[in-house]
Write a protein that holds these residues in place. Structure first.
Motif, short mmCIF file in Angstrom:
data_model
loop_
_atom_site.label_atom_id
_atom_site.label_comp_id
_atom_site.label_asym_id
_atom_site.label_seq_id
_atom_site.Cartn_x
_atom_site.Cartn_y
_atom_site.Cartn_z
N LEU A 235 10.63 -5.48 -0.49
CA LEU A 235 9.23 -5.64 -0.12
C LEU A 235 8.73 -6.98 -0.65
CD1 LEU A 235 6.51 -4.46 0.95
CD2 LEU A 235 6.23 -3.40 -1.31
N SER B 130 2.17 -0.24 -1.10
CA SER B 130 3.36 -0.20 -0.25
C SER B 130 4.55 0.36 -1.01
CB SER B 130 3.70 -1.61 0.26
OG SER B 130 2.79 -2.03 1.25
N PRO C 266 2.14 -7.51 3.15
CA PRO C 266 0.96 -6.94 2.47
C PRO C 266 0.47 -7.82 1.32
CG PRO C 266 2.59 -5.22 2.87
CD PRO C 266 3.24 -6.54 3.21
N ASP D 79 3.89 -7.24 8.62
CA ASP D 79 2.58 -6.62 8.47
C ASP D 79 1.57 -7.65 7.96
OD1 ASP D 79 0.60 -4.59 8.28
OD2 ASP D 79 1.09 -4.24 6.17
N ASP E 213 -1.04 -0.78 4.20
CA ASP E 213 0.02 -1.07 3.25
C ASP E 213 0.88 0.17 2.99
OD1 ASP E 213 -1.07 -3.67 2.92
OD2 ASP E 213 -2.49 -2.90 1.44
N THR F 100 3.34 0.54 5.79
CA THR F 100 4.44 -0.41 5.64
C THR F 100 5.48 0.11 4.65
OG1 THR F 100 3.08 -2.31 6.23
CG2 THR F 100 5.04 -2.75 4.90
N GLY F 101 5.03 0.69 3.56
CA GLY F 101 5.97 1.25 2.59
C GLY F 101 6.78 2.39 3.16
N THR G 197 9.40 0.96 5.54
CA THR G 197 10.47 0.31 4.80
C THR G 197 11.48 1.33 4.30
OG1 THR G 197 8.90 -1.39 4.08
CG2 THR G 197 10.99 -1.26 2.90
N HIS H 103 2.39 9.39 8.04
CA HIS H 103 1.26 8.64 7.48
C HIS H 103 -0.05 9.31 7.85
CE1 HIS H 103 -1.56 5.02 7.74
NE2 HIS H 103 -1.21 5.01 6.47
#
Length: 505
Positions: A253, A267, A325, A351, A442, A445-446, A449, A469
């Motif tokens: 990240l 994230s 992020p 992102d 954010d 995005t985590g 990933t 999410h």
């Protein structure tokens, strides 16, 4: 769930009538029964109903619903607008059936019309026009719509609010569209129901199943889908008893800048709550102690600069990478980001500021590796594709961008949409307005990933990540309420969300 265009819905009705051996009038009756039951579940006989029926089959539905409500003991008044002297065959049959029931409050309008006085406690049923409309309402019907909208009554639309198009409303006239409080849509929502600017017309909507042929639904091609929980649960990979952290990937990240360590923290925590084996955060030196303290499960790798990312990273030991992020848009950061992304051999997520960098370096868009995942909200997308007049135009341009770049685009917001390089659009049903808070993106995005690092294909990672999410957001809203929610609450709810999906498999 497939979302059909209005023309496909008409084909579905015709196919059902032919192949299921059910006459059109019986299919209409079936729809009327289901809609009437939905109405009766919400309102008792203390309410007075005023029904406005147009000359077509939407009007036929409205007349049939009038009869069924009357037979159940409801107080109903019906206006049928026959201004051209041509009612559809099904509408005429239903008027005859209504008259055979000795229905007393039937007014057929040919030219002059005295609009009834509607009270706040009244219910209006809008059956003027259905999904076959292909131009804005005008003249007398536009005037009726405006009078209904100006009344204090609660409005229920049959299938679609009169005046609204099923897909593109770019050239529609807003004041000539019914503003429904509830829309009872037949089979599935129309595409336009999922667009922000149409919320004021559609209100709450509920699907009404009338038994459209599954044979037709299975064979028809559409680029539009609503994601369902059962299909998402099937995507989740089981964990073997002897698995270790090396089996679940190592993600990188690249996030954070001076004053923006929080984006990297959110994230990282979301990724660690989504099954990743190992996570490394590459961040400016100023964030080192903050991240080591806030996310002890993650490894921290310092950039050579104190306050922002400016040095591309060796990614040979990682299985997935996310960048953006809280990154900032310093010139050195922009150059490092472009260099980092160029010829990236591992699954990639772009992102926030990584996307904003491309908005000012659009000549570099072609360096984004195929099958990368872009996660813009509306403003971030429009910085790349240009300002759009409505959601349909924005979706169309996003589809074009995904095809041109051969990438996946997650257009974030209510009904977040996963757009594939082939042009399929998967609308996500989970989530709520409480997620409209800093850091929510954010968190997504985590999650993404973590899924990519574990080896999920990009499309599966997008659809699963967006769904969980939103589901975590729904759980957080139940616990905290929408107003008080923060992005950290979404992370805290991720364990329950993942458990919910795996138990239901």
């Amino acid at each position: 769930m497939k979302i059909l265009t209005c023309s496909q819905q008409k084909e579905a009705d015709a196919y059902t009538i032919t192949n299921e051996a059910i006459p059109s009038i019986k299919l209409m009756e079936k729809a009327a029964i289901q809609i009437t039951e939905a109405i009766c579940r919400r309102w008792d006989k203390s309410k007075s109903f005023t029904v406005f029926a147009g000359p077509g089959n939407n009007g036929g539905d409205a007349v049939a619903i009038t009869r069924l409500l009357f037979l159940k003991g409801y107080n109903v008044t019906l206006y049928v607008f026959n201004v051209s002297g041509q009612l559809s065959e099904e509408c005429q049959i239903n008027i005859q059936r209504l008259q055979e029931c000795k229905f007393p409050n039937f007014i057929e309008v040919y030219n002059k019309f005295d609009f009834p006085k509607l009270q706040k406690e009244d219910i209006v049923i809008d059956g003027l026009f259905g999904s076959g409309l292909n131009k804005p309402l005008s003249g007398g019907f536009a005037a009726i719509v405006q009078r209904i909208n100006a009344s204090p009554a609660t409005v229920v639309s049959i299938d679609i609010p009169s005046g609204l198009m099923g897909e593109d409303n770019a050239y529609n006239i807003k004041q000539n569209i019914i503003r429904a409080d509830l829309t009872l849509c037949i089979h599935a929502p129309k595409l336009s129901f999922l667009f922000q600017e149409n919320e004021e017309f559609v209100g709450e909507w509920e699907n009404i199943d009338i038994g459209i042929s599954t044979g037709f639904i299975n064979q028809v091609n559409t680029p539009y889908y609503i994601t369902e929980k059962a299909e998402i649960s099937k995507l989740i990979k089981p964990r073997k008893r002897f698995a270790h952290k090396g089996n679940f990937g190592h993600g990188l990240l690249i996030a954070g800048s001076y004053g923006m360590a929080g984006a990297a923290i959110l994230s990282a925590k979301a990724g660690l709550r989504s099954g990743i084996g190992l996570l490394t955060i590459h961040t400016p030196i100023c964030n080192h102690a903050i991240l080591q303290t806030a996310v002890p499960e993650a490894m921290v790798q310092d950039d050579v600069f104190d306050h922002y990312f400016a040095n591309p990273v060796d990614i040979s030991r990682y299985q997935a990478m996310a960048i953006g992020p809280g990154l900032g848009q310093e010139e050195d950061t922009s150059l490092a980001t472009l260099e980092q992304i160029k010829e990236c051999p591992i699954p990639l997520i772009l992102d926030a500021d990584a996307l904003n960098i491309f908005s000012t370096h659009q000549e570099q868009l072609s360096i984004i590796p195929p099958y990368s995942i872009l996660t813009p909200h509306v403003k971030e997308l429009e910085r790349i594709i240009g300002r759009c007049n409505n959601s349909y135009e924005r979706l169309t341009k996003a589809v074009e961008l995904a095809a041109r770049l051969q990438c996946f685009i997650i257009l974030k917001g209510a009904w977040s949409t996963v757009i594939t390089p082939e042009g399929c659009c998967h609308f996500n049903p989970t989530g709520n307005p409480g997620m409209a808070t800093g850091g929510s993106g954010d968190v997504l995005t985590g999650i993404l990933t973590a899924l990519l690092a574990q080896g999920y294909p990009q499309e599966d990672a997008c659809r699963l990540g967006v769904y969980v999410h939103g589901l975590a957001g729904d759980i957080a809203a139940q616990q905290k309420g929408e107003i008080s929610m923060t992005a950290s609450d979404i992370i805290d709810a991720l364990p329950e969300a993942w458990k919910n999906l795996t138990i239901s498999k």
